[in-house]
Design an enzyme around this catalytic site. Structure first.
Site, PDB file in Angstrom:
ATOM      1  N   GLU A   1       9.207  67.492 -51.039  1.00 31.09           N
ATOM      2  CA  GLU A   1      10.261  68.464 -51.375  1.00 31.09           C
ATOM      3  C   GLU A   1      11.300  67.870 -52.323  1.00 31.09           C
ATOM      4  O   GLU A   1      11.926  68.589 -53.096  1.00 31.09           O
ATOM      5  CB  GLU A   1      10.908  69.010 -50.092  1.00 31.09           C
TER       6      GLU A   1
ATOM      7  N   ASP B   1       3.903  80.877 -42.997  1.00 30.11           N
ATOM      8  CA  ASP B   1       4.165  79.443 -42.875  1.00 30.11           C
ATOM      9  C   ASP B   1       5.609  79.272 -42.423  1.00 30.11           C
ATOM     10  O   ASP B   1       6.390  80.233 -42.458  1.00 30.11           O
ATOM     11  CB  ASP B   1       3.956  78.759 -44.247  1.00 30.11           C
ATOM     12  N   SER B   2       5.955  78.078 -42.029  1.00 32.33           N
ATOM     13  CA  SER B   2       7.347  77.803 -41.659  1.00 32.33           C
ATOM     14  C   SER B   2       8.275  77.939 -42.863  1.00 32.33           C
ATOM     15  O   SER B   2       9.474  78.104 -42.693  1.00 32.33           O
ATOM     16  CB  SER B   2       7.446  76.380 -41.113  1.00 32.33           C
TER      17      SER B   2
ATOM     18  N   TYR C   1       9.143  73.433 -38.771  1.00 32.36           N
ATOM     19  CA  TYR C   1       8.485  73.592 -37.477  1.00 32.36           C
ATOM     20  C   TYR C   1       8.000  72.222 -36.949  1.00 32.36           C
ATOM     21  O   TYR C   1       7.835  72.049 -35.749  1.00 32.36           O
ATOM     22  CB  TYR C   1       7.251  74.496 -37.606  1.00 32.36           C
ATOM     23  N   GLY C   2       7.752  71.312 -37.896  1.00 31.52           N
ATOM     24  CA  GLY C   2       7.065  70.060 -37.558  1.00 31.52           C
ATOM     25  C   GLY C   2       7.782  69.165 -36.576  1.00 31.52           C
ATOM     26  O   GLY C   2       7.184  68.266 -35.991  1.00 31.52           O
TER      27      GLY C   2
ATOM     28  N   CYS D   1      -1.225  69.104 -43.343  1.00 31.91           N
ATOM     29  CA  CYS D   1       0.120  69.665 -43.540  1.00 31.91           C
ATOM     30  C   CYS D   1       0.128  70.365 -44.896  1.00 31.91           C
ATOM     31  O   CYS D   1      -0.510  69.886 -45.848  1.00 31.91           O
ATOM     32  CB  CYS D   1       1.152  68.538 -43.506  1.00 31.91           C
ATOM     33  N   THR D   2       0.860  71.473 -44.949  1.00 32.47           N
ATOM     34  CA  THR D   2       0.900  72.274 -46.182  1.00 32.47           C
ATOM     35  C   THR D   2       1.316  71.470 -47.419  1.00 32.47           C
ATOM     36  O   THR D   2       0.904  71.778 -48.523  1.00 32.47           O
ATOM     37  CB  THR D   2       1.938  73.399 -46.012  1.00 32.47           C
ATOM     38  N   HIS D   3       2.158  70.447 -47.205  1.00 27.96           N
ATOM     39  CA  HIS D   3       2.738  69.734 -48.349  1.00 27.96           C
ATOM     40  C   HIS D   3       1.841  68.634 -48.915  1.00 27.96           C
ATOM     41  O   HIS D   3       2.075  68.147 -50.014  1.00 27.96           O
ATOM     42  CB  HIS D   3       4.063  69.095 -47.929  1.00 27.96           C
TER      43      HIS D   3
ATOM     44  N   CYS E   1       0.525  77.368 -41.824  1.00 25.57           N
ATOM     45  CA  CYS E   1       1.265  76.192 -41.364  1.00 25.57           C
ATOM     46  C   CYS E   1       0.398  75.401 -40.377  1.00 25.57           C
ATOM     47  O   CYS E   1      -0.077  75.957 -39.385  1.00 25.57           O
ATOM     48  CB  CYS E   1       2.534  76.676 -40.678  1.00 25.57           C
ATOM     49  N   ASN E   2       0.201  74.121 -40.660  1.00 29.15           N
ATOM     50  CA  ASN E   2      -0.613  73.300 -39.757  1.00 29.15           C
ATOM     51  C   ASN E   2       0.025  73.183 -38.382  1.00 29.15           C
ATOM     52  O   ASN E   2      -0.663  73.235 -37.360  1.00 29.15           O
ATOM     53  CB  ASN E   2      -0.791  71.893 -40.340  1.00 29.15           C
ATOM     54  N   THR E   3       1.348  73.034 -38.361  1.00 28.81           N
ATOM     55  CA  THR E   3       2.036  72.884 -37.074  1.00 28.81           C
ATOM     56  C   THR E   3       1.845  74.146 -36.230  1.00 28.81           C
ATOM     57  O   THR E   3       1.505  74.074 -35.043  1.00 28.81           O
ATOM     58  CB  THR E   3       3.540  72.609 -37.301  1.00 28.81           C
TER      59      THR E   3
HETATM   60  N1  DGL Z   1       4.337  73.799 -42.877  1.00 28.12           N
HETATM   61  C1  DGL Z   1       4.436  72.642 -42.020  1.00 28.12           C
HETATM   62  C2  DGL Z   1       3.025  72.157 -41.667  1.00 28.12           C
HETATM   63  O1  DGL Z   1       2.065  72.441 -42.356  1.00 28.12           O
HETATM   64  C3  DGL Z   1       5.242  71.521 -42.661  1.00 28.12           C
HETATM   65  C4  DGL Z   1       6.724  71.838 -42.770  1.00 28.12           C
HETATM   66  C5  DGL Z   1       7.387  72.027 -41.411  1.00 28.12           C
HETATM   67  O2  DGL Z   1       7.545  71.024 -40.668  1.00 28.12           O
HETATM   68  O3  DGL Z   1       7.702  73.155 -41.089  1.00 28.12           O
HETATM   69  O4  DGL Z   1       2.858  71.493 -40.676  1.00 28.12           O
END
Ligand code: DGL
Length: 281
Positions: free
Chosen positions: A154, A12-13, A44-45, A186-188, A75-77
């Site tokens: 966060e 993941d990022s 990454y987003g 998104c992971t969060h 990571c979704n991005t």
């Molecule tokens: N992990 C990223 C996602 O799932 C979110 C955090 C980021 O922007 O890196 O898109």
């Protein structure tokens, strides 16, 4: 060469991908897991597609150097913009959260109208729309970028009234459009699922972390690479940077204490310069 007892590699990022790790551990407790959080390049987003592809290839190459038998892009991005690119360059099977979440959403919607929320780069890529339409072209997809949510999670402002207001603002156009299912792209976002349900009680939420754990389990079964170990839960967490609060935040994401290792990862994309990675590849 990886074998059945080699680890599942997950990246993941940052540490948000530990939500995916948590689901995979609960579904496949005997599997070894090696996790890489690219905290040095977070987030990454809001980055360009070519930068995210470049980081994703480096992360995947690092995980294969750790003998990973499959790669999971948590990571979704990164899944949205780099899945095909990584698949092209990495020899082991690669699972992404976008495909997994999309296929789960397709089986969930009754009205054939799915909403997706994610980072700016995820939404701009239209990866969820493409993945959903590939499975069922009749389904309408409405996407919305919700970039503030990562920061609110966060900050641990999950219960904060500001988060409630921001969610109302972000969700209104999706609800007005008539979605019956919402992908938390998104992971969060699993952390604010309850708050979303308070605002949209009739909307079914698709958590891409759960959907991915399911896809990973199916894949290792199909490839006949399930571990024969019985000892449970060996997790190694590697981060490319460790700063104030990383460990606290990561423990919160995973639901238990973590002991990360700081790693330097080589540039696997050497020769494939960032510019050579065209946005359409
Ligand atoms: N992990 C990223 C996602 O799932 C979110 C955090 C980021 O922007 O890196 O898109």
């Amino acid at each position: 060469m990886p074998d059945n007892n080699s680890p599942i590699g997950i990246f993941d990022s940052g540490i948000g991908g530990l939500t995916v790790v948590k689901e995979i551990i609960s579904k496949l407790p005997a599997e070894n897991i090696v996790y890489l959080g690219d905290t040095e390049h977070l987030p990454y987003g809001s980055k360009s597609e070519s930068a995210v592809r470049h980081f994703s290839l480096n992360n995947s190459a690092y995980l294969t150097s750790q003998n990973a038998k499959i790669i999971v892009i948590a990571c979704n991005t990164a899944s949205a913009v780099a899945l095909n690119y990584v698949r092209k360059h990495i020899a082991v099977p690669v699972v992404g959260v976008v495909e997994s979440g999309a296929s789960y959403a397709v089986t969930t919607t009754k009205s054939n109208h799915i909403g997706v929320i994610g980072t700016k780069t995820t939404i701009r890529s239209k990866a969820y729309t493409q993945a959903i339409k590939k499975l069922n072209p009749e389904i309408k997809v409405t996407e919305a970028a919700t970039p503030l949510l990562v920061h609110l999670v966060e900050e641990n402002w999950v219960e904060h009234s500001i988060t409630h207001l921001i969610l109302q603002e972000y969700l209104a156009p999706l609800l007005d459009a008539g979605i019956d299912t919402l992908v938390l792209g998104c992971t969060h976002y699993p952390f604010i699922a309850e708050q979303i349900s308070k605002i949209a009680p009739n909307i079914k939420l698709v958590d891409s972390a759960t959907a991915t754990a399911h896809a990973v389990s199916k894949l290792i079964e199909k490839e006949k690479i399930t571990t024969d170990r019985t000892q449970i839960d060996h997790l190694e967490i590697n981060l490319t940077d460790i700063y104030a609060d990383t460990e606290k935040l990561a423990s919160n994401f995973l639901g238990r204490a973590i002991f990360p290792r700081l790693v330097n990862i080589p540039d696997a994309a050497e020769g494939l310069t960032k510019k050579a990675v065209s946005p359409s590849s």
